[in-house]
Design a protein around this motif. Structure first.
Motif, PDB file in Angstrom:
ATOM      1  N   GLU A   1       6.037   2.565  -1.572  1.00 22.28           N
ATOM      2  CA  GLU A   1       4.806   3.300  -2.826  1.00 22.28           C
ATOM      3  C   GLU A   1       4.464   2.542  -3.572  1.00 22.28           C
ATOM      4  OE1 GLU A   1       2.684   7.309  -4.036  1.00 22.28           O
ATOM      5  OE2 GLU A   1       4.370   7.457  -2.894  1.00 22.28           O
ATOM      6  N   PHE A   2       5.257   2.315  -4.402  1.00 25.43           N
ATOM      7  CA  PHE A   2       5.392   1.293  -6.141  1.00 25.43           C
ATOM      8  C   PHE A   2       4.248  -0.257  -5.328  1.00 25.43           C
ATOM      9  CE2 PHE A   2       7.117  -0.989  -9.370  1.00 25.43           C
ATOM     10  CZ  PHE A   2       6.536   0.537 -10.146  1.00 25.43           C
ATOM     11  N   SER A   3       5.430  -0.251  -4.945  1.00 23.52           N
ATOM     12  CA  SER A   3       4.575  -2.088  -4.130  1.00 23.52           C
ATOM     13  C   SER A   3       3.899  -1.260  -3.693  1.00 23.52           C
ATOM     14  CB  SER A   3       5.529  -2.794  -3.359  1.00 23.52           C
ATOM     15  OG  SER A   3       4.808  -3.948  -2.846  1.00 23.52           O
ATOM     16  N   GLN A   4       3.011  -0.727  -3.581  1.00 24.17           N
ATOM     17  CA  GLN A   4       1.404  -0.870  -2.333  1.00 24.17           C
ATOM     18  C   GLN A   4       0.419  -0.281  -4.096  1.00 24.17           C
ATOM     19  OE1 GLN A   4       2.048   2.678   0.201  1.00 24.17           O
ATOM     20  NE2 GLN A   4       3.151   0.922   2.057  1.00 24.17           N
ATOM     21  N   VAL A   5       1.188   0.526  -4.774  1.00 26.91           N
ATOM     22  CA  VAL A   5       0.201   0.987  -5.921  1.00 26.91           C
ATOM     23  C   VAL A   5       0.474  -0.462  -6.645  1.00 26.91           C
ATOM     24  CG1 VAL A   5       0.275   2.281  -8.076  1.00 26.91           C
ATOM     25  CG2 VAL A   5       0.826   3.437  -5.329  1.00 26.91           C
ATOM     26  N   GLU A   6       0.908  -1.009  -6.763  1.00 24.27           N
ATOM     27  CA  GLU A   6       1.085  -2.417  -7.267  1.00 24.27           C
ATOM     28  C   GLU A   6      -0.160  -3.408  -7.101  1.00 24.27           C
ATOM     29  OE1 GLU A   6       2.272  -5.114 -10.427  1.00 24.27           O
ATOM     30  OE2 GLU A   6       2.429  -3.119 -10.565  1.00 24.27           O
ATOM     31  N   ASP A   7      -0.005  -3.774  -5.288  1.00 22.51           N
ATOM     32  CA  ASP A   7      -0.783  -4.651  -5.472  1.00 22.51           C
ATOM     33  C   ASP A   7      -2.067  -4.133  -5.076  1.00 22.51           C
ATOM     34  OD1 ASP A   7       1.508  -6.005  -3.921  1.00 22.51           O
ATOM     35  OD2 ASP A   7       1.083  -4.859  -2.147  1.00 22.51           O
ATOM     36  N   ARG A   8      -2.599  -2.445  -4.714  1.00 25.64           N
ATOM     37  CA  ARG A   8      -3.859  -1.891  -5.203  1.00 25.64           C
ATOM     38  C   ARG A   8      -4.200  -2.334  -6.758  1.00 25.64           C
ATOM     39  NH1 ARG A   8      -3.291   4.078  -3.634  1.00 25.64           N
ATOM     40  NH2 ARG A   8      -5.339   4.082  -3.729  1.00 25.64           N
ATOM     41  N   LEU A   9      -3.568  -2.706  -7.694  1.00 20.56           N
ATOM     42  CA  LEU A   9      -3.622  -2.405  -8.944  1.00 20.56           C
ATOM     43  C   LEU A   9      -4.462  -4.188  -8.280  1.00 20.56           C
ATOM     44  CD1 LEU A   9      -1.279  -0.607 -11.156  1.00 20.56           C
ATOM     45  CD2 LEU A   9      -3.450  -0.450 -11.441  1.00 20.56           C
ATOM     46  N   ILE A  10      -3.700  -4.973  -8.205  1.00 20.41           N
ATOM     47  CA  ILE A  10      -3.312  -6.551  -8.722  1.00 20.41           C
ATOM     48  C   ILE A  10      -5.204  -6.321  -8.213  1.00 20.41           C
ATOM     49  CG2 ILE A  10      -3.098  -7.937  -7.484  1.00 20.41           C
ATOM     50  CD1 ILE A  10      -0.317  -7.571  -8.023  1.00 20.41           C
ATOM     51  N   ALA A  11      -5.909  -5.833  -7.135  1.00 21.51           N
ATOM     52  CA  ALA A  11      -6.999  -5.797  -6.771  1.00 21.51           C
ATOM     53  C   ALA A  11      -7.914  -5.167  -7.058  1.00 21.51           C
ATOM     54  CB  ALA A  11      -6.750  -5.370  -4.801  1.00 21.51           C
ATOM     55  N   LEU A  12      -7.567  -4.378  -7.570  1.00 17.60           N
ATOM     56  CA  LEU A  12      -9.304  -3.842  -8.251  1.00 17.60           C
ATOM     57  C   LEU A  12      -9.941  -4.996  -9.519  1.00 17.60           C
ATOM     58  CD1 LEU A  12      -7.537  -0.254 -10.071  1.00 17.60           C
ATOM     59  CD2 LEU A  12      -9.200  -0.575  -8.053  1.00 17.60           C
TER      60      LEU A  12
END
Length: 137
Positions: free
Chosen positions: A12-23
């Motif tokens: 989940e931490f990795s998914q959140v990080e990916d979403r942050l990068i894509a914002l």
């Protein structure tokens, strides 16, 4: 907590990080929500580290302690020398100087607070074990 729980937190931490990068840059509200979730996940993952530390060998803890102290020495060595910057004057007014503010920001950016916290955690475990902690170099 089981090992599977840690794996789930890491995913989940990795998914959140990916979403942050894509914002996009202007997605302030979404960024705030994701950063908040990251903080929650970090807190949950920290529980695993605390439990793990108690099981580590004394030698491993002493080795990590030495490495952390070295990193902290490097960080502290990069500080601005306020005495020489002030020309040696001893007139302290109680207000924070620009140099002090820069030193705090540099310390924060380099992770000085986290390193000091980690050093305290390791020392606590070693003291509980009755281990003599070597002096700071």
């Amino acid at each position: 907590m089981a090992e599977a729980d840690l794996d789930q937190l890491l995913r989940e931490f990795s998914q959140v990080e990916d979403r942050l990068i894509a914002l996009p840059e202007d997605a302030f509200a979404e960024r705030y929500e994701l950063r908040s979730r990251q903080g929650e996940l970090r807190d949950q993952m920290a529980l695993f580290r605390v439990d793990f530390d108690a099981e580590r060998s004394t030698g491993d803890l002493l080795s990590e302690l030495s490495g952390l102290r070295s990193r902290l020495t490097v960080i502290e060595g990069q500080r601005i020398d306020m005495v020489s910057q002030a020309g040696g004057s001893g007139g302290m007014t109680g207000a924070m100087t620009p140099e002090e503010g820069l030193n705090r920001k540099m310390d924060e950016a380099a992770g000085g607070g986290e390193i000091r916290s980690r050093i305290g955690r390791i020392k606590g475990i070693l003291i509980d074990r009755g281990v003599e902690i070597p002096e700071d170099q």
